[in-house]
Design a protein around this motif. Structure first.
Motif, mmCIF file in Angstrom:
data_model
loop_
_atom_site.group_PDB
_atom_site.id
_atom_site.type_symbol
_atom_site.label_atom_id
_atom_site.label_comp_id
_atom_site.label_asym_id
_atom_site.label_seq_id
_atom_site.Cartn_x
_atom_site.Cartn_y
_atom_site.Cartn_z
ATOM 1 N N ILE A 1 -12.332 -25.603 -12.254
ATOM 2 C CA ILE A 1 -10.845 -25.117 -11.892
ATOM 3 C C ILE A 1 -10.041 -26.222 -12.581
ATOM 4 N N GLU A 2 -10.350 -27.378 -12.759
ATOM 5 C CA GLU A 2 -9.383 -28.322 -13.422
ATOM 6 C C GLU A 2 -9.450 -27.955 -14.947
ATOM 7 N N GLU A 3 -10.553 -27.528 -15.742
ATOM 8 C CA GLU A 3 -10.725 -26.933 -17.010
ATOM 9 C C GLU A 3 -9.579 -25.810 -17.184
ATOM 10 N N TYR A 4 -9.734 -24.976 -16.279
ATOM 11 C CA TYR A 4 -8.842 -23.666 -16.154
ATOM 12 C C TYR A 4 -7.463 -24.238 -16.209
ATOM 13 N N LEU A 5 -6.852 -24.936 -15.129
ATOM 14 C CA LEU A 5 -5.471 -25.406 -15.020
ATOM 15 C C LEU A 5 -5.259 -26.263 -16.136
ATOM 16 N N ASP A 6 -5.926 -27.167 -16.726
ATOM 17 C CA ASP A 6 -5.592 -27.719 -18.020
ATOM 18 C C ASP A 6 -5.363 -26.679 -19.198
ATOM 19 N N SER A 7 -6.095 -25.597 -19.297
ATOM 20 C CA SER A 7 -5.953 -24.852 -20.456
ATOM 21 C C SER A 7 -5.142 -23.712 -20.093
ATOM 22 N N TYR A 8 -4.856 -23.331 -18.962
ATOM 23 C CA TYR A 8 -3.826 -22.236 -18.926
ATOM 24 C C TYR A 8 -2.673 -22.998 -18.405
ATOM 25 N N GLY A 9 -2.250 -24.182 -17.994
ATOM 26 C CA GLY A 9 -1.171 -25.031 -17.957
ATOM 27 C C GLY A 9 -0.386 -24.593 -16.642
ATOM 28 N N ALA A 10 -1.071 -23.860 -15.857
ATOM 29 C CA ALA A 10 -0.496 -23.825 -14.558
ATOM 30 C C ALA A 10 -1.636 -22.716 -13.644
ATOM 31 N N PRO A 11 -1.449 -22.705 -12.359
ATOM 32 C CA PRO A 11 -2.280 -21.890 -11.570
ATOM 33 C C PRO A 11 -2.093 -20.361 -12.131
ATOM 34 N N GLY A 12 -3.064 -19.664 -11.913
ATOM 35 C CA GLY A 12 -3.175 -18.458 -12.413
ATOM 36 C C GLY A 12 -4.296 -17.619 -11.792
ATOM 37 N N VAL A 13 -4.440 -16.334 -12.289
ATOM 38 C CA VAL A 13 -5.789 -15.546 -12.087
ATOM 39 C C VAL A 13 -6.728 -16.042 -12.860
#
Length: 381
Positions: A256-268
Motif C-alpha cells: 500500500i505504501e509503494e502504491y501511495l508513493d508511486s501514484y502520489g495520492a490515494p486511488g484505485v
C-alpha cells in the motif's frame, strides 16, 4: 425546504433516501491515461475487450481530449487521453501515471443521488447536467472521494446510444484476435488510502452514501514477515462493493505504501472481474500474454489438504496459479495479474464465486508474499 426535499413525498422517510438506495450497479470506470488508443488496444488484445465507441475531435468533442469505450460482459471501461499538454488529463497523468479517475455508478435518479450525497457532506465536483442527442437523454452528476478519484452518478434509463452523446461506433480500431476470455461483470473495486484514513473513509461511505460495512480485516489477518495492511469492505447490500485498504506498521514498506508513493495520492488499486469459469478465462488470458503473480508450489500442497473435500481440477488450478478459498457460504477461485501500468499501481483480479461472499482471506499470506517478491525485484520492499 431543500431541492432534495422538493423531489420526494413529504411523508417519505428522509433517512431512507440515500445515494445507495438509488444505485442500480456499476456504470463504468474511466481511466485517465497517457495514450488512450494504446490503452484501449492493450485491453482489447490482452484482456479480450471489444472497443465499442469513440469520442474525440472527429465526433465534435472540443475539450482537448479523446476517449475509447471498451466492454466485455457487463464491464465497461472508458480510456481518456489528452490531446495537448495543458489538459487536466495530462496534468493528472504527469502526477499519477495511468489510473482510474472515475468510478461511475448507474442510478435511478442522478439529481437525487447527487443532492443526497451533498446534503450528507460530499463535495460536489459537478452538479447534475443533461446531455442529449437523437438516442435520448443522459443525466450525470459528480462528487469527490479519496485522492483525485471521483464518483459520477449516471442516469441512463432514457438513453439508448452506444455510450453517451458525442460518442460514435463508426471507424473503430479493428477487432483483435484471440480466444474469448469470458469476463462477466465487475465484482469489486479496491481503493488504497493513506495510513490512519481508513476509519474516516469507511465513515464517509456509510454516512454520505448510506452504504454498510460488510467485513473488516486487521493487520494480524493481512500480514507477512515484512509488511501489513488493514482493510474494510463497504457495500450497498447488492452490487457495489468497495474494499478500502490502508498501510499498517511493518518491518518494511508495504504494497500500500509503494502504491501511495508511486501514484502520489490515494486511488484505485485493483479491479476484480468475475468469470463463471476461471480455468477457461485464465487460460485465455495467458494465451493472450497476460502475466499473473505466482505463488510457490508449496501453496498447493497445503490447500489440497485444507480444502480436500472440494472436487476441483487441482492440477489445472496449480498449473495456472489459481488460488482457492472458502467461507461459510461456499468457495471462490481467484488470481491476480501483475501491475498493468508502468508505475506499480493498478492491477486486476479474476474471480469465480461459487457461493462465497468473502475475499480470499485464506490466501492473503500467499498473495502478499507474492506481491512482496515483485516489490523486491523493483527495489521497493
Amino acid at each position: 425546504m431543500s431541492k432534495l426535499e422538493d423531489r420526494i413525498s413529504l411523508d417519505a422517510d428522509w433517512d431512507a433516501l440515500t445515494p445507495a438506495s438509488l444505485f442500480v450497479g456499476w456504470d463504468h470506470l474511466e481511466w485517465w491515461v497517457g495514450n488512450a488508443r494504446q490503452a484501449a488496444g492493450f485491453l482489447a488484445g490482452c484482456f479480450g475487450f471489444r472497443i465499442t465507441a469513440y469520442s474525440g475531435p472527429e465526433t465534435g468533442r472540443t475539450d482537448g481530449t479523446c476517449s475509447y469505450v471498451v466492454e466485455q460482459g457487463d464491464v465497461r471501461f472508458v480510456l481518456t487521453g489528452a490531446l495537448g499538454p495543458h489538459s487536466p488529463v495530462a496534468t493528472c497523468v504527469r502526477a499519477h501515471g495511468d489510473g482510474v479517475r472515475d468510478v461511475a455508478i448507474t442510478v435511478t435518479d442522478a439529481r437525487a443521488a447527487y443532492e443526497a450525497a451533498v446534503e450528507r457532506g460530499a463535495s460536489g465536483l459537478r452538479s447534475p447536467w443533461v446531455e442529449e442527442d437523437e438516442h435520448g437523454a443522459l443525466v450525470r452528476a459528480t462528487v469527490a472521494v479519496y485522492g483525485d478519484t471521483q464518483h459520477t452518478f449516471v442516469e441512463r434509463a432514457a438513453y439508448h446510444g452506444v455510450f453517451a452523446p458525442g460518442f460514435s461506433a463508426d471507424n473503430l480500431p479493428p477487432v483483435t484476435q484471440g480466444p474469448p476470455v469470458g469476463i462477466t461483470r465487475i465484482d469489486h473495486v479496491v481503493a488504497n488510502v493513506e495510513k490512519g484514513a481508513l476509519p474516516s473513509w469507511v465513515g464517509f461511505y456509510r454516512r454520505v452514501f448510506g452504504m454498510e460495512q460488510l467485513v473488516h480485516f486487521d493487520d494480524e489477518q493481512i500480514s507477512t514477515e515484512h509488511s501489513a495492511l488493514m482493510s474494510t469492505v463497504v457495500w450497498d447490500g447488492s452490487k457495489i462493493v468497495l474494499p478500502i485498504n490502508e498501510p499498517a506498521d511493518g518491518l518494511r514498506k508495504s504494497q500500500i505504501e509503494e502504491y501511495l508513493d508511486s501514484y502520489g495520492a490515494p486511488g484505485v488499486q485493483h479491479i476484480a472481474m468475475h468469470t463463471d469459469d476461471i480455468v477457461a478465462t485464465v487460460s485465455a488470458l495467458r494465451d493472450r500474454g497476460v502475466r499473473f503473480l505466482r505463488v510457490p508450489d508449496a501453496y498447493y500442497d497445503d490447500v489440497r489438504v485444507r480444502l480436500a473435500d472440494l472436487h476441483l481440477p487441482w492440477d489445472e488450478l496449480a498449473r495456472l496459479g489459481v488460488l482457492v478459498d472458502r467461507d461459510e457460504d461456499g468457495y471462490l477461485l481467484q488470481l491476480f495479474t501483475e501491475t498493468v501500468t508502468d508505475r506499480p499501481t493498478v492491477f486486476f483480479e479474476v474471480i469465480q464465486r461459487e457461493g462465497a461472499r468473502g475475499f480470499g482471506a485464506g490466501n492473503f499470506k500467499a498473495l502478499f508474499e507474492a506481491i512482496e517478491r515483485e516489490q523486491e525485484r523493483r527495489g521497493n520492499l
